[in-house]
Design a protein around this motif. Structure first.
Motif, short mmCIF file in Angstrom:
data_model
loop_
_atom_site.label_atom_id
_atom_site.label_comp_id
_atom_site.label_asym_id
_atom_site.label_seq_id
_atom_site.Cartn_x
_atom_site.Cartn_y
_atom_site.Cartn_z
N ALA A 127 10.17 6.70 -2.08
CA ALA A 127 10.12 6.17 -0.72
C ALA A 127 8.72 5.64 -0.41
O ALA A 127 8.58 4.58 0.22
CB ALA A 127 10.50 7.25 0.29
N GLN A 128 7.68 6.33 -0.86
CA GLN A 128 6.31 5.87 -0.63
C GLN A 128 6.06 4.56 -1.38
O GLN A 128 5.44 3.65 -0.85
CB GLN A 128 5.30 6.92 -1.04
N GLN A 129 6.55 4.45 -2.61
CA GLN A 129 6.38 3.22 -3.37
C GLN A 129 7.10 2.05 -2.69
O GLN A 129 6.55 0.95 -2.60
CB GLN A 129 6.93 3.39 -4.79
N MET A 130 8.30 2.31 -2.18
CA MET A 130 9.03 1.26 -1.47
C MET A 130 8.28 0.83 -0.21
O MET A 130 8.20 -0.35 0.10
CB MET A 130 10.43 1.75 -1.09
N GLN A 131 7.70 1.78 0.50
CA GLN A 131 6.96 1.45 1.71
C GLN A 131 5.73 0.61 1.37
O GLN A 131 5.41 -0.35 2.06
CB GLN A 131 6.55 2.71 2.47
N GLU A 132 5.03 0.96 0.30
CA GLU A 132 3.86 0.19 -0.13
C GLU A 132 4.26 -1.23 -0.52
O GLU A 132 3.59 -2.19 -0.15
CB GLU A 132 3.16 0.89 -1.29
N GLN A 133 5.37 -1.37 -1.26
CA GLN A 133 5.86 -2.69 -1.64
C GLN A 133 6.23 -3.50 -0.41
O GLN A 133 5.95 -4.70 -0.34
CB GLN A 133 7.06 -2.57 -2.58
N LEU A 134 6.85 -2.87 0.56
CA LEU A 134 7.24 -3.53 1.79
C LEU A 134 6.00 -4.01 2.55
O LEU A 134 5.95 -5.15 3.02
CB LEU A 134 8.08 -2.60 2.66
N GLN A 135 5.00 -3.16 2.67
CA GLN A 135 3.78 -3.54 3.37
C GLN A 135 3.07 -4.70 2.67
O GLN A 135 2.56 -5.62 3.32
CB GLN A 135 2.84 -2.34 3.50
N GLU A 136 3.06 -4.69 1.34
CA GLU A 136 2.45 -5.78 0.58
C GLU A 136 3.21 -7.08 0.80
O GLU A 136 2.61 -8.13 1.01
CB GLU A 136 2.40 -5.44 -0.91
N ALA A 137 4.53 -7.01 0.79
CA ALA A 137 5.35 -8.21 1.02
C ALA A 137 5.14 -8.74 2.44
O ALA A 137 5.01 -9.95 2.64
CB ALA A 137 6.83 -7.89 0.79
N GLN A 138 5.06 -7.85 3.42
CA GLN A 138 4.82 -8.28 4.80
C GLN A 138 3.45 -8.93 4.94
O GLN A 138 3.30 -9.93 5.65
CB GLN A 138 4.96 -7.09 5.75
N GLN A 139 2.45 -8.40 4.26
CA GLN A 139 1.11 -9.00 4.32
C GLN A 139 1.10 -10.38 3.68
O GLN A 139 0.50 -11.31 4.21
CB GLN A 139 0.08 -8.09 3.65
N ARG A 140 1.79 -10.53 2.54
CA ARG A 140 1.89 -11.85 1.89
C ARG A 140 2.56 -12.85 2.82
O ARG A 140 2.13 -14.00 2.92
CB ARG A 140 2.65 -11.76 0.57
N LEU A 141 3.61 -12.42 3.52
CA LEU A 141 4.27 -13.31 4.47
C LEU A 141 3.35 -13.69 5.61
O LEU A 141 3.29 -14.85 6.01
CB LEU A 141 5.54 -12.64 5.03
N HIS A 142 2.62 -12.72 6.12
CA HIS A 142 1.70 -12.99 7.23
C HIS A 142 0.62 -13.99 6.82
O HIS A 142 0.19 -14.83 7.60
CB HIS A 142 1.07 -11.68 7.72
N ASP A 143 0.19 -13.91 5.56
CA ASP A 143 -0.87 -14.78 5.05
C ASP A 143 -0.37 -16.15 4.60
O ASP A 143 -1.16 -17.07 4.40
CB ASP A 143 -1.61 -14.11 3.89
#
Length: 132
Positions: free
Chosen positions: A25-41
């Motif tokens: 679950a923690q790995q999925m959350q980290e991947q999600l946060q990274e994907a959201q940051q890439r989208l924001h950028d």
């Protein structure tokens, strides 16, 4: 089952592993946060006529560019056309950003149900539709 017996004992040694589940679950959350940051950028454009708008990958409007001399600031109809073009260019860019978000977040949202993008869950997911 006898009273006081742990229901997970029946799973044996290879059964329920809470630590592994929490780690996943923690790995999925980290991947999600990274994907959201890439989208924001990231940034996409939509162009209609002489108007170009830019939005980031989460659909936030970041810039509007109107070619000089393409509208008469004293003509009501010309200004109305300008407004219509800005709206249409934004919609085109937003659709592209939504598609990019669905592609980036879709694999991560499969088992999460709600909480991403639209109120119903992952972008493009019908409201109330669960991802599991």
């Amino acid at each position: 089952m006898t009273e006081g017996q742990n229901p997970f004992d029946a799973l044996g040694a290879g059964g329920f592993d809470m630590n592994a589940l929490l780690q996943q679950a923690q790995q999925m959350q980290e991947q999600l946060q990274e994907a959201q940051q890439r989208l924001h950028d990231s940034e996409v454009e939509g162009t209609v006529g002489s108007v170009t708008v830019k939005v980031n990958g989460v659909g936030e409007l970041t810039a509007v560019d109107v070619q000089p001399g393409s509208f008469d600031p004293h003509d009501t109809e010309s200004l109305s056309d300008l407004g219509d073009m800005v709206v249409a260019a934004y919609r085109a860019a937003k659709a592209e950003a939504d598609s990019m978000a669905t592609e980036a977040l879709g694999p991560l949202a499969g088992g999460l149900g709600g909480g991403l993008g639209d109120p119903g869950g992952a972008p493009g997911q019908a409201p109330g539709q669960l991802g599991f």
